[in-house]
Design a protein around this motif. Structure first.
Motif, mmCIF file in Angstrom:
data_model
loop_
_atom_site.group_PDB
_atom_site.id
_atom_site.type_symbol
_atom_site.label_atom_id
_atom_site.label_comp_id
_atom_site.label_asym_id
_atom_site.label_seq_id
_atom_site.Cartn_x
_atom_site.Cartn_y
_atom_site.Cartn_z
ATOM 1 N N HIS A 184 88.722 130.070 -29.371
ATOM 2 C CA HIS A 184 88.882 129.690 -27.968
ATOM 3 C C HIS A 184 87.850 128.677 -27.520
ATOM 4 N N SER A 185 86.706 128.690 -28.146
ATOM 5 C CA SER A 185 85.694 127.718 -27.743
ATOM 6 C C SER A 185 85.120 127.068 -28.981
ATOM 7 N N GLY A 186 84.388 125.990 -28.765
ATOM 8 C CA GLY A 186 83.706 125.347 -29.867
ATOM 9 C C GLY A 186 84.488 124.196 -30.464
ATOM 10 N N GLN A 202 79.090 124.158 -29.646
ATOM 11 C CA GLN A 202 79.401 124.459 -28.253
ATOM 12 C C GLN A 202 80.251 125.718 -28.093
ATOM 13 N N SER A 203 80.257 126.531 -29.137
ATOM 14 C CA SER A 203 81.016 127.767 -28.985
ATOM 15 C C SER A 203 80.264 128.673 -28.024
ATOM 16 N N ARG A 204 80.973 129.653 -27.525
ATOM 17 C CA ARG A 204 80.322 130.621 -26.645
ATOM 18 C C ARG A 204 80.165 131.975 -27.350
ATOM 19 N N ARG A 229 75.604 132.731 -29.594
ATOM 20 C CA ARG A 229 76.249 131.988 -30.680
ATOM 21 C C ARG A 229 75.713 132.452 -32.032
ATOM 22 N N GLY A 230 74.434 132.785 -32.050
ATOM 23 C CA GLY A 230 73.805 133.232 -33.303
ATOM 24 C C GLY A 230 73.748 134.746 -33.408
ATOM 25 N N ALA A 231 74.700 135.423 -32.733
ATOM 26 C CA ALA A 231 74.644 136.891 -32.661
ATOM 27 C C ALA A 231 74.808 137.562 -34.015
ATOM 28 N N ALA A 255 80.109 133.482 -40.315
ATOM 29 C CA ALA A 255 79.482 134.489 -39.453
ATOM 30 C C ALA A 255 79.350 134.032 -38.009
ATOM 31 N N GLY A 256 79.241 132.712 -37.808
ATOM 32 C CA GLY A 256 79.121 132.197 -36.444
ATOM 33 C C GLY A 256 80.451 131.714 -35.891
ATOM 34 N N GLY A 257 81.523 131.943 -36.642
ATOM 35 C CA GLY A 257 82.844 131.500 -36.199
ATOM 36 C C GLY A 257 83.271 130.232 -36.901
ATOM 37 N N LEU A 258 84.576 129.981 -36.855
ATOM 38 C CA LEU A 258 85.112 128.786 -37.512
ATOM 39 C C LEU A 258 84.556 127.522 -36.863
#
Lengths: 718, 718
Positions: free
Chosen positions: A154-156, A636-638, A609-611, A629-632
């Motif tokens: 959805h973001s990034g 600027q992802s949330r 973002r670095g959760a 691990a940080g998403g695709l």
């Protein structure tokens, strides 16, 4: 179009220090202009054997030989043509930017059931592209030439392409205010250069679509120009100024050659180990299908289906204007593999190393080769694999010791963080062997950590993953020339490393995806808790002892681990269906060594973002959509697509195909020894057999014998 | 006479497993009796080069050449004659037992002001003796032949002598009940042998003065005899059964020889480092007066006046009858140096190693030589000292990398814990090359950890202290042959490693005495705290960052440190009177890596004695009477003389001559891979320059060049 998002999409922080290049350079070390740099003294200081002096591999006719082999050049061209000819994009192919094309790996079951006598399973490519301000993700079937869309976060935004980065470095030059700012420093363009680690506090905001400068922050205008003394790290620069005198030659020698073999281009076999190794644009280096032969049964046993660097997180600890956003996620933002440069033979890797290239894809979809990106070698540094001596009173003169030889697969990425920082390098011409042009230069020299990642296989079944940090610190321009100029209680966010140069405090986290398959895919995660037991004082003089208690993690939330020195656990991945002869479940354990934990506020945007660094260990059920691990998309992802979010679903993980995630961390308070290039700092973690073998699997390994060792002469006398 | 204390002074736990030696042995691997062991196949499996094949050093005419050189053989004889002729003992010299005679080091100021052109300062010996049930400690002036008594601790006994241990191993044989117990097992003496790791639960309590058996606990009578399959670890035993096939020869080669030099017998110089190195009966290996040349000033700078293993603490986690007392303190109880066996060339240390002997003292005061106890070598295993690559878009083809070469000083102690455990070895004669006699054998084979201690000096000023554990686990006989025989909730205190063999959980702690002198003796200990700062949300999008705050420890209690991952500190030892050019105080920091903390009840008797492990770091003002973290006498001590007690005085430590103590720990839940000999497990900590140098001190180090490396041929072809 998300222009407003794109407007803030990338910051270019021009933190370079402008200086009179020739002046300071000459003043520093070389009395005569004609001798500076290497051409004039190549006889005294010959270049080391370089990557370019290795034979170049031709990849044009490569064919994949294993289901996990990366896409060949031919396959990349095929995928590209499928993309460009797709109705979605064919109307305006020049607007299509390819952010990645890589192998879409076949299902694990297909890979594991494949044998060399079988045909390869259908080849698919995975691709992320941007087209007219939108991102797309596809799986591309190369045989049927069909294209299947995949969901996107959805973001990034996807990782920046090299071409994006290069093009945007030129953008500021067309901006009058930027040029004026340089001019205002009283320096002629042709006289100046940015040398490494010389920040000036000039920040430029660029629109990535139009490549126009949106905003210039020139707060560093009054910061004096740092001195360059001693900051040139090149061998040519050292001249004869070396102290202490160089050590005599020392080398790992194997006159009969290495003991490992490479089947095809990617399958490595050594000392019972057998695994697939490849370069990857995002992960850097991927180990797949690693199994080991059991010395008792002499049969192969599965250990690790896939292991790689999933993401990095490098938050800087300065909340001020030009620095607050420096919280890099190098794999997803830039491609950890794309930043891996050719390794330097004899120095990055010892003699007898095998070098493996990467084949990557430019933003126009064309393949290119990154040569010598990975090396494989056998290491022996004098360590002891096992030993045992009897003491003299036994009357037995037993002295058994075995050398410890390991196999290392290494890559080294020079992570420039250069979308955020631009360092302009103006080189005078003619006297340098390296390519000299007036070139827009990214911040590689200002903030360019070199990450060295080693996957080290041991003969005893242990896999050690070692991360080394070297390269150039990210530094900040400052008006101070001495610590006594700091105000009391002033927060300087770092250490004064040299006059006008502050090293800003930061952390490094590297999160590894470890799809362990211990004797098969279905595994469980067991926490073995060591805790104090109070005793019955009447039965024993002891008041306490440590007791081990096993807890099988049922769901993901049972397996979110924060390490504690005073509440210790062992962390086993076991196969509950298989035991040793005496009944222990077979397993591997992850063994942390020195590490660090993120202390940022969990609600801080960078930490959201670095959760994935919120814990040191996580375990998830294997899911092909959960590799990063940080998403695709991390730009600027949330933080909606991180490991922390996935595990909120609290899925069952007992006796499933599970993935263990381990995060290795470093706190870094810079010190003067880190400047201008830091000596390598490293840490590691181990994947270690625990009741996997019936006994020590290297008990039968032979000692070194004098008669087997090489006979060596100095090169000069040979 | 404290006979009742002495009665309990030493437990001998005879935990050996009696088995039909020839039977199981032959059954396991060798079809013909005539071929077992090595003599018949020495051509196929030649012995490695052994310590005895190194040239033996003659120490009879050694003279001390440096104030810190250990006592020479002549000096030991002198000290001995002073002791024996002293009126206190001359009435009954045969009652005098010498527990130690070693150098009583001159004052630090005397050592540091000494130069090679000066005469040696007066030589003194330090000695601990027992005479008619009393312990004494003396300083002996070897010139004036005078003897000065020193205070001794209120509790505890000095380290056992080798002669005590050997003699007491014979004691049980003269006991009819002991012999009956062996006989009752239905095994003829000439048919049986104890092989490593075969416990039987036969515990013998011996009076150390009379060497009589006081008590026999024969609870293991019903425990079946474990199988010996695969437990012989000797190379001869492996035969051709090696799998996977041996690796091709690999070696560290230095055709021009090593780059270090040894001045006299003990002073080592390498790459700017200069230090004194010696063997010590109690500490094992002592590094003294280590300084490094600053590449900028080219002057020597002090770093570490004295570093050594002060004490070990190895509590086992089984509170039951024959095990509760197993809480070893190997340096103070047995002498960590006395247990260091000769190193095996090519296997314990690589080619080109320099070997150093130890000269120790028997209980009759006579000197003996422990040959090849320490080795010094240069290590290169393919690691990278520093590197930096430019990324391709910069247009600069910079690829700089430097190999990491280090200097290692190593010892390996085979700690038998043998005063507590006796393992009787009955060997059949004639077929084994090792000395074969019916010998009373201490538990070296039952519980005999091999500790490898490396002091590794790096070119960048870093000192890494690495501890490796290998050798033989302490195991316990058990009736179980399978885990499914355990009762639910049963506490087994360990892991079933093989049929009837339990590996008991335990910890290892090794505490180092580190008398850092950073640019001089007066130093301060600074805790640099990294803690989360919440930001003013209006000024920055960041909510938090990490801030470093410096806290100077004023007194000892400020410097008792328990490490916490989520409350991190750096730990600096600085010289407050000296700063770098930009004003940072010069310092070294201690950098922990993987470690473990003791979780025993602080009031538990073993933990009272091992209270020096209550923290990972302590700092004390230097005090010559405080060298041994567990006290001068640790046997049966009640913990009145430990680091924990000393620091209760809370003395000032700011800007003083201070000692930093670091404890490296391991929790060990045994696993089957550790049996019968465990592959080396290691951890380390670093002493690292922090603003000690103005910049990276190895920036000028040269790369490896092809032309400098050796030309090597396989030995067979040479």
């Amino acid at each position: 179009m998300e222009l407003s998002a794109l407007t803030r999409f990338i910051f270019f922080a021009l933190c370079c220090l402008l200086l009179l290049f020739a002046f300071s350079w000459l003043q520093f070390q070389i009395p005569s202009e004609t001798t500076f740099f290497s051409t004039r003294r190549s006889k005294e200081n010959p270049r080391p054997l370089t990557a370019s002096s290795l034979p170049t591999q031709d990849h044009s006719s490569d064919n994949p030989q294993h289901p996990l082999d990366p896409l060949s050049i031919f396959e990349i061209h095929t995928a590209r043509s499928i993309l460009f000819s797709h109705p979605l994009f064919s109307s305006s192919p020049s607007s299509l930017a390819i952010h990645s094309i890589s192998l879409d790996e076949p299902d694990k079951s297909v890979v594991l059931s494949w044998s060399e006598s079988s045909p390869l399973p259908p080849r698919r490519a995975s691709s992320v592209v941007r087209f007219r301000g939108e991102s797309f993700s596809f799986s591309i079937d190369l045989s049927s030439r069909s294209l299947t869309p995949r969901p996107i976060p959805h973001s990034g935004f996807p990782a920046m392409t090299i071409e994006d980065m290069t093009a945007s470095t030129f953008a500021p030059f067309s901006d009058p205010a930027f040029n004026a700012s340089i001019h205002d420093r009283g320096v002629r363009t042709q006289d100046v250069a940015c040398l490494p680690s010389h920040p000036a506090g000039l920040t430029v905001l660029v629109d990535m679509d139009t490549k126009q400068v949106i905003e210039i922050s020139d707060e560093g205008r009054d910061i004096p120009i740092p001195k360059s003394d001693g900051t040139d790290y090149r061998f040519e620069a050292a001249g004869k100024n070396v102290f202490p005198k160089p050590l005599k030659p020392i080398s790992i020698e194997q006159p009969e050659g290495p003991s490992f073999e490479v089947l095809g281009r990617h399958r490595v076999r050594w000392a019972g180990w057998d695994f697939h190794l490849k370069a990857d644009a995002r992960a850097g280096l991927i180990i797949s299908a690693a199994g080991v032969v059991d010395p008792d049964t002499r049969k192969r046993r599965e250990v690790l289906y896939k292991g790689f660097t999933s993401e990095l997180f490098v938050p800087y600890m300065d909340p001020t204007d030009a620095w607050y956003f420096k919280t890099y996620m190098d794999a997803g933002e830039y491609g950890f593999g794309l930043q891996a440069m050719p390794l330097v033979p004899l120095n990055d890797c010892p003699r007898n190393a095998y070098y493996m290239d990467g084949v990557f894809v430019a933003s126009d979809g064309r393949p290119y080769v990154r040569s010598n990106m990975i090396c494989v070698y056998e290491s022996y540094g004098g360590d002891i694999g096992w030993r045992h001596s009897e003491c003299p009173i036994t009357g037995m003169e037993i002295r058994e010791a075995r050398p410890k030889v390991t196999l290392v697969a290494r890559m080294a990425a020079s992570v420039a963080n250069y979308d955020y920082i631009v360092d302009w390098e103006f080189q005078t011409d003619g006297l340098i062997r390296v390519k000299v042009t007036l070139v827009a230069r990214m911040a590689a020299s200002v903030a360019n950590y070199d990450y060295i990642v080693d996957w080290e296989f041991q003969t005893d079944g242990l896999i050690r993953v070692k991360v080394g940090l070297s390269g150039i610190l990210m530094v900040k321009g400052a008006s101070y020339t001495h610590v006594n100029q700091f105000q009391p209680k002033q927060d300087t966010f770092g250490t004064l490393l040299s006059e006008n140069v502050l090293g800003v405090i930061h952390d490094h986290y590297m999160t590894f995806h470890l799809d362990l398959d211990v004797d098969g895919a279905n595994n469980s995660f067991v926490k073995v808790h060591l805790s104090r037991q109070e005793t019955d004082h009447k039965a024993t003089p002891r008041r306490s002892y440590l007791k081990a208690t096993r807890h099988v993690a049922r769901t993901e939330k049972d397996a979110r681990i924060k390490l504690k020195l005073y509440d210790p656990y062992e962390f086993h991945v076991i196969n509950a269906d298989k035991t040793t002869r005496v009944g222990n479940p077979v397993g591997y354990k992850v063994v942390p060594a020195g590490t660090a934990a993120s202390l940022l506020d969990p609600a801080d945007p960078p930490q959201l973002r670095g959760a994935f660094t919120n814990n040191q260990i996580w375990v998830t059920p294997r899911n092909e959509g959960e590799e990063w691990a940080g998403g695709l998309f991390v730009y600027q992802s949330r933080g909606e697509d991180t490991l922390a979010v996935w595990t909120e679903r609290d899925r069952p993980i007992e006796n499933k195909d599970i993935v263990l995630w381990y995060t290795l961390g470093f706190h870094h308070i810079p010190c003067q020894e880190d400047f201008p290039i830091m000596p390598t700092v490293s840490s590691s973690f181990d994947l270690k057999p625990v009741n996997f073998f019936e006994r020590n699997p290297i008990l039968g390994s032979p000692p070194n014998l004098e008669r087997d060792l090489p006979v060596c002469a100095a090169a000069a006398s040979a």
